[in-house]
Design a protein around this motif. Structure first.
Motif, PDB file in Angstrom:
ATOM      1  N   MET A   1      14.885  35.115  32.427  1.00 31.93           N
ATOM      2  CA  MET A   1      15.843  35.859  31.645  1.00 31.93           C
ATOM      3  C   MET A   1      15.484  37.346  31.719  1.00 31.93           C
ATOM      4  SD  MET A   1      16.995  34.889  27.880  1.00 31.93           S
ATOM      5  CE  MET A   1      16.909  36.090  26.629  1.00 31.93           C
ATOM      6  N   PRO A   2      16.413  38.201  32.127  1.00 29.51           N
ATOM      7  CA  PRO A   2      16.120  39.627  32.263  1.00 29.51           C
ATOM      8  C   PRO A   2      15.903  40.295  30.902  1.00 29.51           C
ATOM      9  CG  PRO A   2      18.436  39.217  32.687  1.00 29.51           C
ATOM     10  CD  PRO A   2      17.776  37.873  32.515  1.00 29.51           C
ATOM     11  N   MET A   3      15.081  41.331  30.932  1.00 37.25           N
ATOM     12  CA  MET A   3      14.778  42.061  29.705  1.00 37.25           C
ATOM     13  C   MET A   3      15.955  42.951  29.322  1.00 37.25           C
ATOM     14  SD  MET A   3      11.502  44.434  28.872  1.00 37.25           S
ATOM     15  CE  MET A   3      10.387  43.063  28.901  1.00 37.25           C
ATOM     16  N   LYS A   4      16.234  43.042  28.013  1.00 36.44           N
ATOM     17  CA  LYS A   4      17.309  43.894  27.521  1.00 36.44           C
ATOM     18  C   LYS A   4      16.773  45.302  27.277  1.00 36.44           C
ATOM     19  CE  LYS A   4      20.307  41.850  24.643  1.00 36.44           C
ATOM     20  NZ  LYS A   4      20.748  41.207  23.396  1.00 36.44           N
ATOM     21  N   TYR A   5      17.612  46.286  27.529  1.00 39.22           N
ATOM     22  CA  TYR A   5      17.260  47.682  27.307  1.00 39.22           C
ATOM     23  C   TYR A   5      18.276  48.338  26.391  1.00 39.22           C
ATOM     24  CZ  TYR A   5      13.859  47.434  31.078  1.00 39.22           C
ATOM     25  OH  TYR A   5      12.782  47.099  31.853  1.00 39.22           O
ATOM     26  N   SER A   6      17.833  49.330  25.653  1.00 35.30           N
ATOM     27  CA  SER A   6      18.706  50.058  24.744  1.00 35.30           C
ATOM     28  C   SER A   6      18.280  51.522  24.744  1.00 35.30           C
ATOM     29  CB  SER A   6      18.594  49.473  23.336  1.00 35.30           C
ATOM     30  OG  SER A   6      19.427  50.173  22.454  1.00 35.30           O
ATOM     31  N   TRP A   7      19.214  52.409  24.423  1.00 38.47           N
ATOM     32  CA  TRP A   7      18.921  53.840  24.390  1.00 38.47           C
ATOM     33  C   TRP A   7      18.309  54.224  23.061  1.00 38.47           C
ATOM     34  CZ3 TRP A   7      18.956  56.814  28.560  1.00 38.47           C
ATOM     35  CH2 TRP A   7      19.686  56.384  29.663  1.00 38.47           C
ATOM     36  N   PHE A   8      17.215  54.963  23.105  1.00 36.77           N
ATOM     37  CA  PHE A   8      16.580  55.525  21.911  1.00 36.77           C
ATOM     38  C   PHE A   8      16.763  57.033  21.984  1.00 36.77           C
ATOM     39  CE2 PHE A   8      13.066  57.411  19.593  1.00 36.77           C
ATOM     40  CZ  PHE A   8      13.174  56.755  18.381  1.00 36.77           C
ATOM     41  N   HIS A   9      17.199  57.656  20.889  1.00 34.19           N
ATOM     42  CA  HIS A   9      17.532  59.080  20.886  1.00 34.19           C
ATOM     43  C   HIS A   9      16.576  59.884  20.010  1.00 34.19           C
ATOM     44  CE1 HIS A   9      21.312  57.964  22.786  1.00 34.19           C
ATOM     45  NE2 HIS A   9      21.452  57.051  21.843  1.00 34.19           N
ATOM     46  N   HIS A  10      16.096  60.994  20.540  1.00 34.19           N
ATOM     47  CA  HIS A  10      15.346  61.988  19.780  1.00 34.19           C
ATOM     48  C   HIS A  10      16.319  63.144  19.546  1.00 34.19           C
ATOM     49  CE1 HIS A  10      11.360  60.187  20.559  1.00 34.19           C
ATOM     50  NE2 HIS A  10      11.864  59.884  21.741  1.00 34.19           N
ATOM     51  N   HIS A  11      16.756  63.331  18.313  1.00 42.09           N
ATOM     52  CA  HIS A  11      17.759  64.342  17.990  1.00 42.09           C
ATOM     53  C   HIS A  11      17.122  65.668  17.613  1.00 42.09           C
ATOM     54  CE1 HIS A  11      20.965  61.369  18.006  1.00 42.09           C
ATOM     55  NE2 HIS A  11      20.158  60.572  17.319  1.00 42.09           N
ATOM     56  N   ASP A  12      17.853  66.754  17.818  1.00 36.80           N
ATOM     57  CA  ASP A  12      17.494  68.109  17.375  1.00 36.80           C
ATOM     58  C   ASP A  12      16.102  68.539  17.829  1.00 36.80           C
ATOM     59  OD1 ASP A  12      19.965  68.324  16.123  1.00 36.80           O
ATOM     60  OD2 ASP A  12      19.205  67.467  14.266  1.00 36.80           O
ATOM     61  N   CYS A  13      15.838  68.424  19.119  1.00 37.88           N
ATOM     62  CA  CYS A  13      14.557  68.851  19.690  1.00 37.88           C
ATOM     63  C   CYS A  13      14.677  70.289  20.190  1.00 37.88           C
ATOM     64  CB  CYS A  13      14.166  67.969  20.869  1.00 37.88           C
ATOM     65  SG  CYS A  13      13.898  66.247  20.441  1.00 37.88           S
ATOM     66  N   THR A  14      13.595  71.045  20.056  1.00 34.65           N
ATOM     67  CA  THR A  14      13.558  72.364  20.668  1.00 34.65           C
ATOM     68  C   THR A  14      13.408  72.188  22.170  1.00 34.65           C
ATOM     69  OG1 THR A  14      11.165  72.537  20.490  1.00 34.65           O
ATOM     70  CG2 THR A  14      12.467  73.341  18.604  1.00 34.65           C
ATOM     71  N   THR A  15      13.540  73.274  22.912  1.00 33.69           N
ATOM     72  CA  THR A  15      13.412  73.202  24.371  1.00 33.69           C
ATOM     73  C   THR A  15      12.026  72.719  24.766  1.00 33.69           C
ATOM     74  OG1 THR A  15      15.015  74.980  24.591  1.00 33.69           O
ATOM     75  CG2 THR A  15      13.644  74.520  26.500  1.00 33.69           C
ATOM     76  N   GLU A  16      10.990  73.209  24.087  1.00 32.95           N
ATOM     77  CA  GLU A  16       9.621  72.798  24.399  1.00 32.95           C
ATOM     78  C   GLU A  16       9.400  71.313  24.111  1.00 32.95           C
ATOM     79  OE1 GLU A  16      10.215  75.446  22.218  1.00 32.95           O
ATOM     80  OE2 GLU A  16      10.053  76.953  23.812  1.00 32.95           O
ATOM     81  N   GLN A  17       9.908  70.841  22.974  1.00 30.57           N
ATOM     82  CA  GLN A  17       9.776  69.432  22.626  1.00 30.57           C
ATOM     83  C   GLN A  17      10.523  68.552  23.628  1.00 30.57           C
ATOM     84  OE1 GLN A  17      11.435  69.640  18.704  1.00 30.57           O
ATOM     85  NE2 GLN A  17       9.418  69.640  17.704  1.00 30.57           N
ATOM     86  N   ALA A  18      11.721  68.975  24.012  1.00 32.44           N
ATOM     87  CA  ALA A  18      12.515  68.199  24.963  1.00 32.44           C
ATOM     88  C   ALA A  18      11.816  68.121  26.318  1.00 32.44           C
ATOM     89  CB  ALA A  18      13.900  68.818  25.121  1.00 32.44           C
ATOM     90  N   ASP A  19      11.239  69.243  26.777  1.00 36.39           N
ATOM     91  CA  ASP A  19      10.521  69.239  28.049  1.00 36.39           C
ATOM     92  C   ASP A  19       9.308  68.313  28.001  1.00 36.39           C
ATOM     93  OD1 ASP A  19      12.311  71.028  29.141  1.00 36.39           O
ATOM     94  OD2 ASP A  19      11.067  72.795  28.733  1.00 36.39           O
TER      95      ASP A  19
END
Length: 68
Positions: free
Chosen positions: A1-19
């Motif tokens: 049985m294949p593994m399920k995947y889902s999107w996890f979101h990190h909201h409101d990140c600064t440019t440095e945090q996003a990088d």
């Protein structure tokens, strides 16, 4: 049985945090996307992570006798 995947979101990140998040996820081989928020200042980083079938159980040593 294949593994399920889902999107996890990190909201409101600064440019440095996003990088930093982007680099960490890419190093682990995770599919990741970065998108600019409507305020044109912050970012949302989205990572496609595996979903567990059920929640991991805590060890019995952590439960109190009153709960049993």
């Amino acid at each position: 049985m294949p593994m399920k995947y889902s999107w996890f979101h990190h909201h409101d990140c600064t440019t440095e945090q996003a990088d930093e998040l982007l680099a960490n996820y890419q190093r682990r081989g995770v599919e990741v996307e970065r998108s600019l928020n409507p305020d044109y200042i912050t970012w949302t980083v989205s990572a496609r992570l595996p979903v567990a079938r059920r929640q991991q159980r805590s060890p019995r040593s952590f439960s109190q006798k009153v709960w049993d």
